[in-house]
Design a protein around this motif. Structure first.
Motif, PDB file in Angstrom:
ATOM      1  N   LEU A  33       0.836  -1.206   0.000  1.00  0.00           N
ATOM      2  CA  LEU A  33       0.000   0.000   0.000  1.00  0.00           C
ATOM      3  C   LEU A  33       0.868   1.252   0.000  1.00  0.00           C
ATOM      4  O   LEU A  33       0.594   2.209  -0.736  1.00  0.00           O
ATOM      5  CB  LEU A  33      -0.928  -0.008   1.209  1.00  0.00           C
ATOM      6  CG  LEU A  33      -1.835   1.219   1.364  1.00  0.00           C
ATOM      7  CD1 LEU A  33      -2.838   1.287   0.218  1.00  0.00           C
ATOM      8  CD2 LEU A  33      -2.566   1.197   2.707  1.00  0.00           C
ATOM      9  N   ALA A  34       1.913   1.248   0.824  1.00  0.00           N
ATOM     10  CA  ALA A  34       2.810   2.409   0.871  1.00  0.00           C
ATOM     11  C   ALA A  34       3.527   2.597  -0.460  1.00  0.00           C
ATOM     12  O   ALA A  34       3.679   3.730  -0.935  1.00  0.00           O
ATOM     13  CB  ALA A  34       3.825   2.230   2.001  1.00  0.00           C
ATOM     14  N   VAL A  36       2.498   1.594  -3.517  1.00  0.00           N
ATOM     15  CA  VAL A  36       1.543   2.043  -4.526  1.00  0.00           C
ATOM     16  C   VAL A  36       1.218   3.521  -4.336  1.00  0.00           C
ATOM     17  O   VAL A  36       1.132   4.290  -5.304  1.00  0.00           O
ATOM     18  CB  VAL A  36       0.262   1.181  -4.466  1.00  0.00           C
ATOM     19  CG1 VAL A  36      -0.851   1.796  -5.311  1.00  0.00           C
ATOM     20  CG2 VAL A  36       0.552  -0.235  -4.952  1.00  0.00           C
ATOM     21  N   THR A  37       1.037   3.922  -3.088  1.00  0.00           N
ATOM     22  CA  THR A  37       0.749   5.338  -2.803  1.00  0.00           C
ATOM     23  C   THR A  37       1.912   6.231  -3.227  1.00  0.00           C
ATOM     24  O   THR A  37       1.711   7.278  -3.849  1.00  0.00           O
ATOM     25  CB  THR A  37       0.460   5.529  -1.311  1.00  0.00           C
ATOM     26  OG1 THR A  37      -0.623   4.682  -0.920  1.00  0.00           O
ATOM     27  CG2 THR A  37       0.098   6.974  -1.008  1.00  0.00           C
ATOM     28  N   ALA A  38       3.135   5.798  -2.907  1.00  0.00           N
ATOM     29  CA  ALA A  38       4.308   6.578  -3.289  1.00  0.00           C
ATOM     30  C   ALA A  38       4.440   6.681  -4.802  1.00  0.00           C
ATOM     31  O   ALA A  38       4.750   7.755  -5.351  1.00  0.00           O
ATOM     32  CB  ALA A  38       5.570   5.963  -2.684  1.00  0.00           C
ATOM     33  N   ALA A  39       4.185   5.559  -5.501  1.00  0.00           N
ATOM     34  CA  ALA A  39       4.273   5.574  -6.961  1.00  0.00           C
ATOM     35  C   ALA A  39       3.207   6.478  -7.565  1.00  0.00           C
ATOM     36  O   ALA A  39       3.469   7.224  -8.523  1.00  0.00           O
ATOM     37  CB  ALA A  39       4.130   4.155  -7.499  1.00  0.00           C
ATOM     38  N   PHE A  40       2.011   6.444  -7.011  1.00  0.00           N
ATOM     39  CA  PHE A  40       0.929   7.287  -7.504  1.00  0.00           C
ATOM     40  C   PHE A  40       1.274   8.768  -7.334  1.00  0.00           C
ATOM     41  O   PHE A  40       1.102   9.570  -8.258  1.00  0.00           O
ATOM     42  CB  PHE A  40      -0.367   6.965  -6.767  1.00  0.00           C
ATOM     43  CG  PHE A  40      -1.503   7.881  -7.097  1.00  0.00           C
ATOM     44  CD1 PHE A  40      -2.219   7.727  -8.274  1.00  0.00           C
ATOM     45  CD2 PHE A  40      -1.857   8.911  -6.239  1.00  0.00           C
ATOM     46  CE1 PHE A  40      -3.264   8.580  -8.590  1.00  0.00           C
ATOM     47  CE2 PHE A  40      -2.902   9.769  -6.541  1.00  0.00           C
ATOM     48  CZ  PHE A  40      -3.606   9.595  -7.728  1.00  0.00           C
ATOM     49  N   LEU A  41       1.777   9.124  -6.161  1.00  0.00           N
ATOM     50  CA  LEU A  41       2.120  10.527  -5.913  1.00  0.00           C
ATOM     51  C   LEU A  41       3.304  10.966  -6.770  1.00  0.00           C
ATOM     52  O   LEU A  41       3.342  12.100  -7.256  1.00  0.00           O
ATOM     53  CB  LEU A  41       2.440  10.724  -4.431  1.00  0.00           C
ATOM     54  CG  LEU A  41       1.285  10.460  -3.448  1.00  0.00           C
ATOM     55  CD1 LEU A  41       1.741  10.693  -2.021  1.00  0.00           C
ATOM     56  CD2 LEU A  41       0.079  11.333  -3.778  1.00  0.00           C
ATOM     57  N   ALA A  42       4.265  10.056  -6.972  1.00  0.00           N
ATOM     58  CA  ALA A  42       5.445  10.407  -7.767  1.00  0.00           C
ATOM     59  C   ALA A  42       5.101  10.649  -9.226  1.00  0.00           C
ATOM     60  O   ALA A  42       5.777  11.433  -9.910  1.00  0.00           O
ATOM     61  CB  ALA A  42       6.493   9.303  -7.651  1.00  0.00           C
ATOM     62  N   THR A  43       4.052   9.998  -9.715  1.00  0.00           N
ATOM     63  CA  THR A  43       3.665  10.183 -11.114  1.00  0.00           C
ATOM     64  C   THR A  43       2.620  11.277 -11.299  1.00  0.00           C
ATOM     65  O   THR A  43       2.353  11.670 -12.441  1.00  0.00           O
ATOM     66  CB  THR A  43       3.116   8.861 -11.684  1.00  0.00           C
ATOM     67  OG1 THR A  43       2.021   8.405 -10.868  1.00  0.00           O
ATOM     68  CG2 THR A  43       4.194   7.790 -11.696  1.00  0.00           C
ATOM     69  N   THR A  44       2.039  11.767 -10.213  1.00  0.00           N
ATOM     70  CA  THR A  44       0.983  12.783 -10.314  1.00  0.00           C
ATOM     71  C   THR A  44       1.465  14.170  -9.910  1.00  0.00           C
ATOM     72  O   THR A  44       1.229  15.158 -10.616  1.00  0.00           O
ATOM     73  CB  THR A  44      -0.222  12.380  -9.443  1.00  0.00           C
ATOM     74  OG1 THR A  44      -0.692  11.098  -9.849  1.00  0.00           O
ATOM     75  CG2 THR A  44      -1.343  13.393  -9.588  1.00  0.00           C
ATOM     76  N   LEU A  45       2.153  14.256  -8.783  1.00  0.00           N
ATOM     77  CA  LEU A  45       2.527  15.563  -8.239  1.00  0.00           C
ATOM     78  C   LEU A  45       3.436  16.405  -9.141  1.00  0.00           C
ATOM     79  O   LEU A  45       3.235  17.629  -9.219  1.00  0.00           O
ATOM     80  CB  LEU A  45       3.202  15.373  -6.875  1.00  0.00           C
ATOM     81  CG  LEU A  45       2.275  15.270  -5.666  1.00  0.00           C
ATOM     82  CD1 LEU A  45       3.081  14.993  -4.404  1.00  0.00           C
ATOM     83  CD2 LEU A  45       1.463  16.551  -5.500  1.00  0.00           C
ATOM     84  N   SER A  82      -0.902  10.173   2.321  1.00  0.00           N
ATOM     85  CA  SER A  82       0.293   9.834   3.100  1.00  0.00           C
ATOM     86  C   SER A  82      -0.069   9.616   4.571  1.00  0.00           C
ATOM     87  O   SER A  82       0.413   8.666   5.208  1.00  0.00           O
ATOM     88  CB  SER A  82       1.331  10.946   2.974  1.00  0.00           C
ATOM     89  OG  SER A  82       1.700  11.150   1.611  1.00  0.00           O
ATOM     90  N   ALA A  83      -0.919  10.490   5.113  1.00  0.00           N
ATOM     91  CA  ALA A  83      -1.358  10.325   6.501  1.00  0.00           C
ATOM     92  C   ALA A  83      -2.190   9.063   6.664  1.00  0.00           C
ATOM     93  O   ALA A  83      -2.121   8.394   7.704  1.00  0.00           O
ATOM     94  CB  ALA A  83      -2.155  11.551   6.946  1.00  0.00           C
ATOM     95  N   ALA A  84      -2.963   8.705   5.648  1.00  0.00           N
ATOM     96  CA  ALA A  84      -3.790   7.498   5.721  1.00  0.00           C
ATOM     97  C   ALA A  84      -2.930   6.251   5.817  1.00  0.00           C
ATOM     98  O   ALA A  84      -3.274   5.304   6.538  1.00  0.00           O
ATOM     99  CB  ALA A  84      -4.699   7.415   4.500  1.00  0.00           C
ATOM    100  N   VAL A  85      -1.817   6.214   5.091  1.00  0.00           N
ATOM    101  CA  VAL A  85      -0.913   5.067   5.186  1.00  0.00           C
ATOM    102  C   VAL A  85      -0.397   4.913   6.613  1.00  0.00           C
ATOM    103  O   VAL A  85      -0.340   3.809   7.164  1.00  0.00           O
ATOM    104  CB  VAL A  85       0.258   5.213   4.194  1.00  0.00           C
ATOM    105  CG1 VAL A  85       1.292   4.109   4.415  1.00  0.00           C
ATOM    106  CG2 VAL A  85      -0.251   5.159   2.761  1.00  0.00           C
ATOM    107  N   LEU A  86      -0.022   6.023   7.248  1.00  0.00           N
ATOM    108  CA  LEU A  86       0.423   5.970   8.638  1.00  0.00           C
ATOM    109  C   LEU A  86      -0.698   5.504   9.561  1.00  0.00           C
ATOM    110  O   LEU A  86      -0.463   4.748  10.505  1.00  0.00           O
ATOM    111  CB  LEU A  86       0.934   7.342   9.080  1.00  0.00           C
ATOM    112  CG  LEU A  86       2.167   7.876   8.350  1.00  0.00           C
ATOM    113  CD1 LEU A  86       2.524   9.264   8.862  1.00  0.00           C
ATOM    114  CD2 LEU A  86       3.346   6.929   8.486  1.00  0.00           C
ATOM    115  N   GLN A  87      -1.903   5.953   9.304  1.00  0.00           N
ATOM    116  CA  GLN A  87      -3.048   5.541  10.122  1.00  0.00           C
ATOM    117  C   GLN A  87      -3.301   4.042  10.030  1.00  0.00           C
ATOM    118  O   GLN A  87      -3.705   3.406  11.005  1.00  0.00           O
ATOM    119  CB  GLN A  87      -4.298   6.297   9.675  1.00  0.00           C
ATOM    120  CG  GLN A  87      -4.371   7.730  10.150  1.00  0.00           C
ATOM    121  CD  GLN A  87      -4.704   7.810  11.627  1.00  0.00           C
ATOM    122  OE1 GLN A  87      -5.828   7.565  12.036  1.00  0.00           O
ATOM    123  NE2 GLN A  87      -3.722   8.134  12.439  1.00  0.00           N
TER     124      GLN A  87
END
Length: 243
Positions: A33-34, A36-45, A82-87
């Protein structure tokens, strides 16, 4: 004078063992999950960091407020995910409850503007009314679940808080799963989209798949969240304590 020789036969209670920590391999989904989230943000931001509307993935000629709302949605949404992954990280919640609480506050503080901006953006759909209604519904549900979860924890109703925040998180990650479902639906219903140059991005076939993906991405996530909330725990499983 007599001596009382009665002995206390009350059994001594057995010592209570502290619950064993849950090993990382029993939660094998947190690392993917972390990632996938990092990859999504890296390709969007990167397209929006420079605040250049020409780099946007969606058309921005929809009024002066559209691009600011889009950028707000993306920036606050990135912090929210990012906060959701920590949660969702059980080890962090068990060993560092203070960090867990603060990441929860960050999640709520960013989920609200993300949902509000999404409600505005949804009124300018690229794929017709079906996509507009889906994204509007998603924004309403994300805002409602987040506020209900926050209200529950303020009232110390920790069970209700957990359920509402699971729903909120599932809705938040629909933007990530939307990429997956869009690719699947285009491959199924418009198989020639990647090879036929005559099928443009705004073609009716692509628009229909995009609208369907907008619905499927958050409905499936929400159904999974409801299953997760109401599933029966395994025999002997440890129920997490409210903090």
């Amino acid at each position: 004078m007599t001596t009382d020789t009665t002995t206390d036969t009350t059994p001594t209670p057995a010592p209570v063992r502290p619950p064993r920590p849950v090993r990382w391999w029993r939660r094998p989904w947190i690392a993917p999950l972390a990632l996938v989230t990092a990859a999504f943000l890296a390709t969007t931001l990167p397209r929006y960091v420079g605040l250049d509307p020409a780099q946007s993935l969606v058309p921005t000629d929809r009024g002066p407020a559209f691009y600011p709302a889009l950028v707000t949605h993306i920036f606050t949404g990135s912090i929210m995910l990012s906060a959701a992954v920590l949660q969702l990280w059980p080890w962090l919640r068990a060993h560092h409850p203070r960090v867990h609480r603060w990441s929860g506050r960050v999640y709520v503080a960013t989920a609200i503007p993300t949902a509000v901006a999404a409600l505005y953006i949804a009124q300018f759909p690229s794929s017709g009314v079906a996509q507009q209604v889906a994204n509007t519904m998603l924004g309403v549900l994300l805002l409602a679940c987040t506020l209900l979860g926050y209200r529950a924890v303020r009232q110390r109703r920790f069970g209700d808080h957990r359920e509402w925040m699971i729903r909120s998180t599932a809705l938040a990650f629909s933007i990530v799963t939307n990429r997956f479902w869009a690719a699947i639906l285009i491959a199924v219903y418009v198989p020639g989209a990647l090879t036929d140059p005559d099928i443009a991005f705004g073609a009716p076939e692509i628009a229909g798949a995009a609208a369907a993906s907008a619905w499927v991405s958050f409905v499936v996530n929400l159904l999974f969240a409801e299953w997760w909330i109401h599933r029966k725990p395994r025999k002997g499983a440890r129920i997490p304590r409210a903090r």
